[in-house]
Write a protein that holds these residues in place. Structure first.
Motif, PDB file in Angstrom:
ATOM      1  N   SER A 145      10.717  59.944 144.337  1.00 46.04           N
ATOM      2  CA  SER A 145      11.549  58.763 144.078  1.00 46.04           C
ATOM      3  C   SER A 145      10.827  57.791 143.141  1.00 46.04           C
ATOM      4  N   PRO A 196      15.674  62.143 146.128  1.00 49.86           N
ATOM      5  CA  PRO A 196      15.146  61.449 144.946  1.00 49.86           C
ATOM      6  C   PRO A 196      16.107  61.572 143.766  1.00 49.86           C
ATOM      7  N   ARG A 197      16.332  60.472 143.082  1.00 49.58           N
ATOM      8  CA  ARG A 197      17.354  60.447 142.028  1.00 49.58           C
ATOM      9  C   ARG A 197      16.766  60.822 140.669  1.00 49.58           C
ATOM     10  N   ASP A 254      12.809  52.012 142.413  1.00 48.02           N
ATOM     11  CA  ASP A 254      13.502  52.725 143.487  1.00 48.02           C
ATOM     12  C   ASP A 254      13.515  51.845 144.737  1.00 48.02           C
ATOM     13  N   SER A 298      12.808  51.282 148.029  1.00 44.37           N
ATOM     14  CA  SER A 298      12.041  51.702 149.204  1.00 44.37           C
ATOM     15  C   SER A 298      11.979  50.589 150.248  1.00 44.37           C
ATOM     16  N   PHE A 317      15.994  54.949 148.911  1.00 48.18           N
ATOM     17  CA  PHE A 317      15.546  55.775 147.794  1.00 48.18           C
ATOM     18  C   PHE A 317      16.648  56.000 146.750  1.00 48.18           C
TER      19      PHE A 317
END
Ligand SMILES: [Mg+2]
Length: 320
Positions: free
Chosen positions: A76, A179-180, A198, A200, A254
């Motif tokens: 991420s 994860p992107r 991201d 988090s 995420f």
């Protein structure tokens, strides 16, 4: 009959026989160092340590989920810079009473995610001790043209966007991050991203990181535009906090938060196979501070904070 415990050598051999190979690695597991081939792009390096009782509860989630999470949270961070992952280095402190099964379960989880993103497990270290499970993953990636996206590039007037619904990850999603990476690379390829991070620690915290890094800018969030995950509604029905508050503060979603000129999004054409689209949630402003525009149009300072890993340890326990 109980099987003999795995030696470290046997464990390493088992890992080596199962890894996904990435062309960026000249030499992986098995020597004193790994060797990475030089790349014309810049290298990205990120690291994250997860602890039993802090980021997961091993007795409840099992080792495979720990492996998934440890790899996923690092991926991420690579996504947050619009990078491509290459190799992972994993160090584990295994609890003595279940060292073998824990190690093999973690490996299964690590591999599951690594294969999906073509990441090579290229090295690491294992130790057995009388303490709880601790795992650290260091991930190496590379930038892609036209270069990495920093937190520090936001500009007044930018739209603030997120890649998916937020809140309630503690109900289980935090153990299985998505994860992107693909989304980030798609965005990087077709629009002018000014800043990215991201999520988090929660949008309320992570957006403040962008504002601070971009020269103490401000922002307004549109309450009725924040995409709220079903898990946030479930949690809200249990604890009396609003679903919106969970979406802003829970953390470990995420998803990505990025800023860009709004017209860039109007021109954004994603491939037909994409099943997502960025959601506009606010606007960067020159006036410092974070504000929210409520559904009735009223604008108020936003005082909510996301998750802080140094001071909010009890939040994790309370939510379970
Ligand atoms: Mg991050």
């Amino acid at each position: 009959m109980a099987s003999a415990p795995l030696s470290e050598f046997e464990l390493i051999e088992r890992i080596r026989s199962q890894v996904t190979h990435n062309p960026g690695i000249v030499l992986g597991i098995g020597d004193d160092c790994a060797i990475l081939s030089p790349t014309p792009q810049c290298s990205l390096v990120t690291t994250d340590m997860l602890l039993d009782g802090r980021h997961f509860i091993l007795a409840e989630c099992g080792p495979e989920a720990v492996g998934e999470k440890a790899m996923g949270v690092n991926l991420s961070d690579i996504a947050a810079m619009a990078g491509k992952p290459i190799a992972a280095f994993v160090s584990i402190g295994l609890p003595r009473q279940s060292a073998d099964t824990t190690a093999l379960g973690i490996l299964k989880g690590l591999r599951k995610v690594a294969e999906r993103f073509n990441v090579e497990l290229a090295g690491g270290d294992t130790n057995v001790w009388d303490g709880p499970l601790a795992i650290n993953v260091t991930l190496i990636g590379e930038t892609v043209p036209p270069g990495p996206v920093h937190r520090s590039g936001a500009q007044a007037g930018d739209g603030i966007f997120v890649t998916g619904p937020l809140g309630g990850s503690i109900l289980g999603r935090h153990l299985h991050p998505k994860p992107r990476i693909a989304e980030s690379l798609q965005l990087r390829a077709c629009m002018n991203l000014h800043s990215m991070i991201d999520l988090s620690d929660g949008l309320a915290s992570d957006l403040r990181h962008i504002l601070a890094a971009s020269g103490n800018l401000g922002a307004i969030l549109f309450d009725d535009a924040i995409p709220i995950h079903d898990d946030a509604w479930i949690l809200a029905s249990r604890d009396g906090r609003s679903a919106l508050e969970h979406a802003l503060c829970d953390g470990e979603d995420f998803e990505l938060c990025f800023t860009a000129p709004r017209k860039e999004i109007e021109n954004l054409v994603l491939p037909d196979s994409s099943n997502w689209h960025p959601v506009l949630v606010g606007e960067i402003q020159a006036e410092p501070g974070l504000r929210s525009k409520q559904a009735n149009g009223q604008i108020e300072p936003l005082t909510l904070q996301g998750f802080d890993h140094m001071i909010a340890s009890k939040q994790f326990d309370d939510a379970l």
